[in-house]
Design a protein around this motif. Sequence first.
Motif, PDB file in Angstrom:
ATOM      1  N   PHE A 434      21.504 -58.060  51.444  1.00 45.11           N
ATOM      2  CA  PHE A 434      20.458 -57.892  52.440  1.00 45.11           C
ATOM      3  C   PHE A 434      21.092 -57.630  53.804  1.00 45.11           C
ATOM      4  O   PHE A 434      22.211 -58.077  54.072  1.00 45.11           O
ATOM      5  N   ASP A 448      15.895 -55.528  52.973  1.00 41.47           N
ATOM      6  CA  ASP A 448      16.608 -54.847  51.886  1.00 41.47           C
ATOM      7  C   ASP A 448      17.203 -53.570  52.476  1.00 41.47           C
ATOM      8  O   ASP A 448      16.473 -52.723  52.999  1.00 41.47           O
ATOM      9  N   TYR A 494      12.958 -59.560  53.436  1.00 36.86           N
ATOM     10  CA  TYR A 494      13.357 -60.624  52.516  1.00 36.86           C
ATOM     11  C   TYR A 494      12.145 -61.507  52.181  1.00 36.86           C
ATOM     12  O   TYR A 494      11.374 -61.884  53.052  1.00 36.86           O
TER      13      TYR A 494
END
Length: 507
Positions: A434, A448, A494
């Motif tokens: 991430f 992402d 996330y």
Amino acid sequence: MNKSLWISSSEGNKYRVLDEDKRVECLIVGGGIVGITTAYLLCKEGYKPVVVDADYIGYGATGRNTGKITPQNGIKYSDIYKRYGAENAKKYYEANNEALKLIEKIIDENKIDCDYERAPAYIYAENKSDSKKVLKEFDICKEIGINCEFIMDIPLPIESYGAIKFNVGAQFNPKKYIDYLARKVEELGGEIYEKAPMKSIDKYKDIITVHSLGGYEIKTDKLIIASHYPFYDGLSFYFARLRPERSYVVAGEYNGEFPQATFINASTPKRSLRIYNDGERRLLLVAGESHKVAHKEDEDHYGALEEYGKEKFGVEKYQYRWSTQDYITSDNVPYIGYLNSVTKNILVATGFGKWGMSNGTVAGIILSQLYINGKSKYLSTFTPSRSEGYLTGEFLKENTDVGIQYIMGKVKIASKDMPDRDKGKIVSIDKSKFGVYRDAEDIFHIVDTTCTHMGCELKWNPLEKSWDCPCHGSRFGIDGEILEGPATVPLKQYGSETYNEINPNLI
């Protein structure tokens, strides 16, 4: 905080947000100089185009350049001459010169207050090794009839080993210009919508349906893609034919001697110079430091430009700094015309190679002519379907680099440690990668970082605080919002139950 002089100097109008489905005859996607110029020219002929922009009008590359309008586009004509012959080199000049005259005509007719002034354009050699290519460029320019002259010294405190002075050229405030033109489009019956990013298209017979990211659709007979990078590819492989580059500009108050002219060197690193006078302040603009997106993200490009301005002109303080993104074609000539050789109801303009004010206006001329008459005398020079544009060393080099960047991004090991405040980096969380930015308030922004265009892995850009794609130049904000195409889908944050949606828009 980075801010553009042009955007700061002209707020412009605020236009409607797209909140319903529409059926139109002509849809223009992109509200920069290409889209608004095309819309203005169509409106003047009685058409009623609809313009949609992903942001505010003029907030993209149109509001983030140097404000030069010139057919002097660097070492250009000798390259076109070598690839395509004297006729195409001459047409390139004639198109850019016509664009310059059109801008001046529009400003004069409408009495637009945009600080427009005529200014010759110089390109100069800063070292002996560049003097030969400058002299060769001059020979070609004279052969094709450009109004220019060769001189040894330039009227700046910079050593020169020879220069070309183009006696045609101008400079202005591009945001003030485009803001007025947009207002004129609506006065003439066109429509403009802001904050309306487009995601994809469907085609059924002769009708094109364009889908917005907000869930609305616009059905149109003809589509003009003026979105800087084509948001729809149509199997034309623009992603393989365009190199994304970022450039930088700093501006500081300067009251020393400087001629009413624009300057650019023929060397690397690139340095572009001009003065802007808004009636109250006199600012020196220093531009350059070009590099491929996400390839030199750790270098202080603004600092290098500021140091150059201090060394050469004594400028100590800078009030503005901004960057812009542009796309460069494999043969260094823009793509303007039909999307491809078989699609006649979709037009496109892209790949201006950092000369968007002149070439963007050229695009407006060509696109409006193709829309109205189906022909333009400049189409053969700028057509996106020219096959010779693929057969270049740059094409092979660029696509080799894309492959390397894709693989390196996938195999690179992510950090296990969170970044410091006001820093960003790729971190391993729950056995996945991430992008984490930790802001000054100690808040974490986690996304992402697989690019939603074609799946390359993004890199952190500390200068702009963004996540940038090293493959095709897409850029995203700290919370995943799209800053630059070709991506048309934001990043997932996330905690989302799904991974990023990859949407290359190839078909």
